[in-house]
Motif scaffolding. Sequence first.
Motif, PDB file in Angstrom:
ATOM      1  N   ASP A  96       1.101  -1.370   0.349  1.00 41.19           N
ATOM      2  CA  ASP A  96      -0.040   0.198  -0.092  1.00 41.19           C
ATOM      3  C   ASP A  96       0.528   0.740  -0.198  1.00 41.19           C
ATOM      4  N   THR A 112      -1.199   7.866   6.328  1.00 35.62           N
ATOM      5  CA  THR A 112      -1.040   6.567   6.082  1.00 35.62           C
ATOM      6  C   THR A 112      -0.464   5.595   5.899  1.00 35.62           C
ATOM      7  N   ALA A 168      -2.391   2.049  10.055  1.00 35.16           N
ATOM      8  CA  ALA A 168      -2.843   2.713   7.934  1.00 35.16           C
ATOM      9  C   ALA A 168      -3.149   4.362   8.169  1.00 35.16           C
ATOM     10  N   LYS A 169      -3.639   4.684   9.192  1.00 31.75           N
ATOM     11  CA  LYS A 169      -3.827   6.124   9.905  1.00 31.75           C
ATOM     12  C   LYS A 169      -3.442   6.517  10.830  1.00 31.75           C
ATOM     13  N   SER A 184      -6.841   4.569  12.425  1.00 28.47           N
ATOM     14  CA  SER A 184      -7.231   3.589  11.482  1.00 28.47           C
ATOM     15  C   SER A 184      -8.937   3.186  11.886  1.00 28.47           C
ATOM     16  N   SER A 185      -9.654   2.536  11.337  1.00 32.24           N
ATOM     17  CA  SER A 185     -11.536   3.295  10.655  1.00 32.24           C
ATOM     18  C   SER A 185     -11.125   1.069  11.599  1.00 32.24           C
ATOM     19  N   ALA A 186     -10.250   0.242  11.178  1.00 35.09           N
ATOM     20  CA  ALA A 186     -10.694  -1.049  10.713  1.00 35.09           C
ATOM     21  C   ALA A 186     -10.558  -1.635  11.747  1.00 35.09           C
ATOM     22  N   ALA A 187     -10.537  -2.206  12.669  1.00 34.67           N
ATOM     23  CA  ALA A 187     -10.238  -3.210  14.334  1.00 34.67           C
ATOM     24  C   ALA A 187      -8.925  -3.391  13.942  1.00 34.67           C
ATOM     25  N   VAL A 188      -8.687  -3.952  12.628  1.00 30.46           N
ATOM     26  CA  VAL A 188      -7.744  -5.011  12.673  1.00 30.46           C
ATOM     27  C   VAL A 188      -6.436  -4.329  12.592  1.00 30.46           C
ATOM     28  N   ASP A 189      -6.680  -3.065  12.201  1.00 32.43           N
ATOM     29  CA  ASP A 189      -5.416  -2.227  12.044  1.00 32.43           C
ATOM     30  C   ASP A 189      -5.346  -0.981  12.710  1.00 32.43           C
ATOM     31  N   GLN A 190      -6.131  -1.512  13.935  1.00 29.98           N
ATOM     32  CA  GLN A 190      -6.056  -0.067  14.957  1.00 29.98           C
ATOM     33  C   GLN A 190      -4.820  -0.441  16.320  1.00 29.98           C
TER      34      GLN A 190
END
Length: 344
Positions: free
Chosen positions: A217, A243, A254-255, A287-293
């Motif tokens: 990414d 990002t 991720a964020k 990050s918005s996705a739980a896996v990325d937080q």
Amino acid sequence: MHKKILAAAVATAVAGPAMAVNVFDDGTSSLSIGGRVGVVAKNYDGENTLNNDSARINFKFAHKFDSGWTGQGVAEWGFRAQDEYENGEKKDTFFNRLGYVGLSHEEMGAFAAGKNWSVTYDVSGWTDSYAIGGGSALGIYEGREDGDIDGSARADDVIQYRNSFGGLNIGLQYQMEDHSVTNAQRDSGYGISASYDLAMGLSLGAAYSETKYVDQDKSKSATAGLKFENERLYLAAMYGELTNKTKLADKLNAKSKGIELYGRLAMNNVLQGFSLEAGYNELKDDSSAAVDQTEATLKETMIGAIYETGPMQFAVEYAIDDSKNDAGKKNGDNTLSLQARYFF
């Protein structure tokens, strides 16, 4: 305007006295040598260490053409004033920091190619002005490897253009592909920055950069802020949305969102060359996705004092580290740092 362009074209981002030895200057061609050497003593978590203080040496060549253009060649190496080791092996004594060739013109602007301070740093570096520490919440020196490969610090393999139009300053850059990093092969990257200087000493600025990688990414950096400076006071504030650009809990975010603040007040009325400084860094995962937080955060407050006399700088900084790990527990150590630095 020409002086501003040249300053941006050969930016060295050095805090402290600006020193250089003019080896040769006949009005057409010139050569100057500059740099610094120093040490920093640190006390944290019951430990006392004596470290190198980002020593470097640079060579700046320039030639004025009859056409109004000026050619420049800049080379800078960092060096370890005392030996340092990693995993039992001695680190290289010298390492590349800058190396580029350029052309500048009072009206046409400045072009440069090689390894140079990024156009992102032209703005995002406003808060990276500590005497000892620095800005650490905008991802300048981070990324999959570091900010050089990612184009936000001393950008590798870069072509740049800078110019000033009255109070408006712009910077553009493009990074070529890179095959030297095993786990992050850069495909390409670009950056843009703009700032506007008001007569009262206030400047507003913003920067954006994006780097593409092979089979990974892309990273992005969007920052904005302001600074104010006069003979006694320097204040700067920066905000960034990033990002795949920062790391918390040893994980590429991720964020993320970052804030940096810095201020310095000259106290020449008390003692010539004496000043006080303070800074703040905060970085959070967004990050918005739980896996990325991650719940880990970076939070650091610095207060310090600086004394400059001739070619020397002495400084003390106390950093209060309230950073937390992914479990929400404080994992940072407060650090007291003492510095001695000589500019040449």
